[in-house]
Design an enzyme around this catalytic site. Structure first.
Site, PDB file in Angstrom:
ATOM      1  CB  THR A 124      81.204  40.526  41.087  1.00 19.36           C
ATOM      2  OG1 THR A 124      80.596  41.594  41.820  1.00 19.36           O
ATOM      3  CG2 THR A 124      80.565  39.215  41.507  1.00 19.36           C
ATOM      4  CE  LYS A 150      76.346  43.586  40.154  1.00 17.92           C
ATOM      5  NZ  LYS A 150      77.342  44.226  39.260  1.00 17.92           N
ATOM      6  CG  ASP A 177      78.640  48.067  35.046  1.00 14.00           C
ATOM      7  OD1 ASP A 177      78.407  48.012  36.273  1.00 14.00           O
ATOM      8  OD2 ASP A 177      78.807  49.142  34.448  1.00 14.00           O
ATOM      9  CG  PHE A 198      71.488  44.005  45.607  1.00 17.48           C
ATOM     10  CD1 PHE A 198      72.379  44.753  44.858  1.00 17.48           C
ATOM     11  CD2 PHE A 198      71.050  42.788  45.084  1.00 17.48           C
ATOM     12  CE1 PHE A 198      72.814  44.319  43.620  1.00 17.48           C
ATOM     13  CE2 PHE A 198      71.482  42.344  43.847  1.00 17.48           C
ATOM     14  CZ  PHE A 198      72.367  43.110  43.104  1.00 17.48           C
TER      15      PHE A 198
END
Length: 192
Positions: free
Chosen positions: A8, A13, A69, A149
């Protein structure tokens, strides 16, 4: 120490996962391995997109890795935004526009039930394993909090009086969808 690439470019994350791992394995970023490509999320499910990311890295760099995901699924919107969570309002990663669209879609709707879901695809020595985490909650009528976020300012997990955006990273990492999936991944790695 075992090394593992997190496929990513999302720094939020990366921070959440690094805090969850607590140095148990050496977490590498795409930058660490010299990967500058964007990995397209062309799948129709969280599982497909997570697999696309991990397979891309493993096939190109031959290193153990995982991709994830995740997204928000709202009951009254038939699971939307779902796999399109990051680009719900059109532009990828425009959190404010995504929240605005969500709140507009839920205007005058009393059913505010939702969940965050994460699916992780781990490729370990060429074999693929999946881990999933879900946290249930409700969508607030307005933004509250500044941490986190994405949809964090409007998502209140069940059993709590504050949104993810009002929680510290440590608080969120005890209950979040990503934390649940990562805990299962870490348990798996202890056994291999």
């Amino acid at each position: 120490m075992q090394q593992l690439v997190f496929a990513t470019n999302n720094t939020h994350k990366q921070e959440e996962v690094a805090a969850k791992i607590e140095g148990k394995i050496k977490l590498l970023t795409l930058t660490d391995i010299g990967c500058i490509e964007d990995i397209d999320e062309t799948g129709n499910t969280f599982r497909e997109n997570a697999s696309l990311k991990s397979r891309f890295i493993y096939d190109k760099y031959h290193i153990n890795c995982f991709g994830d995901d995740s997204g928000l699924e709202i009951e009254a919107l038939n699971g939307e935004p779902g796999v399109f969570s990051a680009r719900y309002a059109g532009e990828h990663g425009n959190h404010a526009a995504n929240i605005d669209k969500t709140l507009a879609a839920l205007k005058n709707i009393t059913n505010r039930k939702a969940n965050f879901r994460t699916v992780i695809s781990l490729i370990w020595n060429g074999d693929e394993y999946f881990f999933e985490g879900v946290v249930n909650g409700t969508i607030r009528n307005e933004r509250v909090g500044t941490a986190g976020f994405g949809y964090d300012p409007i998502f209140q997990p069940d059993g709590y009086t504050k949104t993810f955006a009002e929680m510290s990273l440590a608080e969120k990492n005890k209950i979040s969808h990503r934390a649940i999936a990562m805990a299962d991944l870490l348990d798996f790695l202890k056994k291999v």
